[in-house]
Scaffold this active site. Structure first.
Site, PDB file in Angstrom:
ATOM      1  N   HIS A  73       0.816  -1.217   0.000  1.00 10.48           N
ATOM      2  CA  HIS A  73       0.000   0.000   0.000  1.00 10.48           C
ATOM      3  C   HIS A  73       0.851   1.270   0.000  1.00 10.48           C
ATOM      4  O   HIS A  73       0.359   2.335  -0.353  1.00 10.48           O
ATOM      5  CB  HIS A  73      -0.911   0.035   1.224  1.00 10.48           C
ATOM      6  CG  HIS A  73      -1.915  -1.075   1.276  1.00 10.48           C
ATOM      7  ND1 HIS A  73      -2.984  -1.149   0.413  1.00 10.48           N
ATOM      8  CD2 HIS A  73      -2.010  -2.164   2.079  1.00 10.48           C
ATOM      9  CE1 HIS A  73      -3.702  -2.239   0.688  1.00 10.48           C
ATOM     10  NE2 HIS A  73      -3.128  -2.860   1.685  1.00 10.48           N
ATOM     11  N   THR A  96      -4.945   6.863   8.836  1.00  7.68           N
ATOM     12  CA  THR A  96      -5.559   7.130   7.531  1.00  7.68           C
ATOM     13  C   THR A  96      -5.700   5.862   6.692  1.00  7.68           C
ATOM     14  O   THR A  96      -5.986   5.931   5.498  1.00  7.68           O
ATOM     15  CB  THR A  96      -4.758   8.186   6.745  1.00  7.68           C
ATOM     16  OG1 THR A  96      -3.437   7.680   6.491  1.00  7.68           O
ATOM     17  CG2 THR A  96      -4.681   9.493   7.511  1.00  7.68           C
ATOM     18  N   HIS A 135       2.688   8.961   1.325  1.00  6.78           N
ATOM     19  CA  HIS A 135       1.502   8.897   0.476  1.00  6.78           C
ATOM     20  C   HIS A 135       1.751   9.827  -0.704  1.00  6.78           C
ATOM     21  O   HIS A 135       2.257  10.935  -0.529  1.00  6.78           O
ATOM     22  CB  HIS A 135       0.263   9.349   1.254  1.00  6.78           C
ATOM     23  CG  HIS A 135      -0.027   8.514   2.468  1.00  6.78           C
ATOM     24  ND1 HIS A 135      -0.867   7.423   2.434  1.00  6.78           N
ATOM     25  CD2 HIS A 135       0.421   8.613   3.735  1.00  6.78           C
ATOM     26  CE1 HIS A 135      -0.929   6.880   3.643  1.00  6.78           C
ATOM     27  NE2 HIS A 135      -0.150   7.585   4.457  1.00  6.78           N
ATOM     28  N   HIS A 145       6.268   6.494   6.771  1.00  5.09           N
ATOM     29  CA  HIS A 145       5.769   6.036   5.473  1.00  5.09           C
ATOM     30  C   HIS A 145       5.290   7.250   4.692  1.00  5.09           C
ATOM     31  O   HIS A 145       5.237   8.369   5.220  1.00  5.09           O
ATOM     32  CB  HIS A 145       4.638   5.015   5.645  1.00  5.09           C
ATOM     33  CG  HIS A 145       3.451   5.548   6.362  1.00  5.09           C
ATOM     34  ND1 HIS A 145       3.315   5.488   7.739  1.00  5.09           N
ATOM     35  CD2 HIS A 145       2.345   6.207   5.918  1.00  5.09           C
ATOM     36  CE1 HIS A 145       2.178   6.063   8.087  1.00  5.09           C
ATOM     37  NE2 HIS A 145       1.568   6.506   7.008  1.00  5.09           N
ATOM     38  N   HIS A 200       4.608  10.762   6.800  1.00  5.10           N
ATOM     39  CA  HIS A 200       4.090  10.571   8.155  1.00  5.10           C
ATOM     40  C   HIS A 200       5.156   9.881   9.002  1.00  5.10           C
ATOM     41  O   HIS A 200       5.565   8.755   8.691  1.00  5.10           O
ATOM     42  CB  HIS A 200       2.823   9.696   8.140  1.00  5.10           C
ATOM     43  CG  HIS A 200       1.655  10.352   7.484  1.00  5.10           C
ATOM     44  ND1 HIS A 200       0.555   9.649   7.034  1.00  5.10           N
ATOM     45  CD2 HIS A 200       1.415  11.671   7.207  1.00  5.10           C
ATOM     46  CE1 HIS A 200      -0.310  10.496   6.505  1.00  5.10           C
ATOM     47  NE2 HIS A 200       0.186  11.719   6.595  1.00  5.10           N
ATOM     48  N   GLU A 249      -2.329  13.498   1.619  1.00  8.51           N
ATOM     49  CA  GLU A 249      -3.600  13.112   2.227  1.00  8.51           C
ATOM     50  C   GLU A 249      -4.320  14.340   2.782  1.00  8.51           C
ATOM     51  O   GLU A 249      -5.489  14.579   2.473  1.00  8.51           O
ATOM     52  CB  GLU A 249      -3.345  12.082   3.334  1.00  8.51           C
ATOM     53  CG  GLU A 249      -2.798  10.771   2.792  1.00  8.51           C
ATOM     54  CD  GLU A 249      -3.268   9.577   3.586  1.00  8.51           C
ATOM     55  OE1 GLU A 249      -4.013   8.743   3.037  1.00  8.51           O
ATOM     56  OE2 GLU A 249      -2.867   9.472   4.765  1.00  8.51           O
TER      57      GLU A 249
END
Length: 307
Positions: A90, A225, A119, A117, A142, A129
């Site tokens: 992911h 999230t 996004h 990690h 994050h 995000e």
């Protein structure tokens, strides 16, 4: 008859797949992979239907300045460490030794780093995000922390303030950010889901803006999230962005999901605020500017005085 059977089989497959808790981002969904997209994450975990979910859109004019949001104290953020970075199917995630801690900044206690990690969007397009006044940045980092007394994240998530996440936005730059070379180089070895490789000679400090640029930030209480969407997170989102070149941003889109599709659009859409108050530290930068202005005025007045 066949025209009736096919839709029934597809519906059956959808039910089996989604009820199994298989969650995904919108970009992963296909007839071959009928997973739970963000709008259906409540089927993967009922907590995703909560009223204090993340991410959110921060409307800056509605934020409330809070004097308790003082500068953070970062301990051992300069510490060089080695670890593993992986494609978890992911996102890209790296574990962090629990030596690095953060305190101050209005946090109730000291929190130790667990992992970080990211996004992102598609080839450097919108992908953060959280959004600021509706603006979506290319990527978001994050750094996940848990309270000092906990030994694992699962236990920390049972505490309403057990987890503190520091969020950072990225902006496009005309030149490469050399401090990110260890991560960008590692991406070539983790293109497929479940791949992992060594991440060597890196520190949390080199991934984020200089400490003096981290005094202006937003604060609210929210959730993870991704499922299980636990509402146990104190969120801090820093205004000062991190520069990356387009080539560096695009490198993340070369990774693959479990099914081999390009790992792009790895963000959850913004969630309703539901009456929550977003606070802003704001003061430190303004005070510094005011100090410089006052100093300039004092100097000018001094120069204008007769000898």
């Amino acid at each position: 008859m066949q025209q009736l059977i096919l839709p029934a089989l597809l519906a059956s497959c959808w039910t089996l797949c989604t009820e199994a808790g298989d969650w995904c981002y919108q970009t992963q969904f296909s007839l071959d992979h009928p997973c739970n997209v963000p709008e259906k994450w409540n089927l993967a975990n009922s907590r995703c239907d909560g009223r204090s979910q993340s991410p959110i859109n921060i409307v800056t004019r509605k934020t409330l300045k809070d004097k308790r949001l003082t500068p953070f104290k970062f301990d051992n953020y300069q510490q060089i460490f080695t670890g593993m970075i992986k494609n978890n199917g992911h996102s890209v995630q790296a574990g962090v030794p629990h030596l690095s801690t953060v305190s101050g900044g209005g946090l109730p206690t000291s929190y130790k780093a667990v992992q970080f990690h990211l996004h992102w969007g598609n080839n450097g397009g919108p992908g953060s995000e959280h959004t600021i006044d509706g603006e979506q940045y290319p990527m978001e980092l994050h750094i996940v922390h848990m309270k000092q007394q906990y030994t694992d994240l699962t236990t920390a998530l049972s505490d309403q303030e057990g987890v503190a996440v520091l969020g950072f936005f990225y902006e496009k730059s005309n030149s490469a950010n050399r401090k990110y070379e260890p991560i960008i180089n590692a991406l070539r070895s983790i293109r497929n889901a479940k791949d992992n490789t060594s991440l060597i000679a890196i520190s949390l400090a080199q991934l984020i803006p200089a400490e003096q640029n981290l005094t202006s930030y937003y604060r609210y209480k929210g959730s993870l999230t991704t499922p299980g969407c636990n509402e146990a997170v104190i969120w801090t989102l820093f205004e000062s962005p991190i520069p990356l070149s387009m080539e560096q941003l695009r490198a993340f889109s070369e990774l693959k999901f479990h099914d081999g599709k390009s790992m792009v659009g790895t963000f959850r859409p913004v969630q309703p605020l539901n009456g929550r108050q977003v606070s802003w530290s704001g003061g430190a930068v303004i005070l510094a500017s005011s100090f410089l202005l006052m100093a300039a005025i004092a100097t000018a007045l001094g120069l204008s005085q007769p000898n």
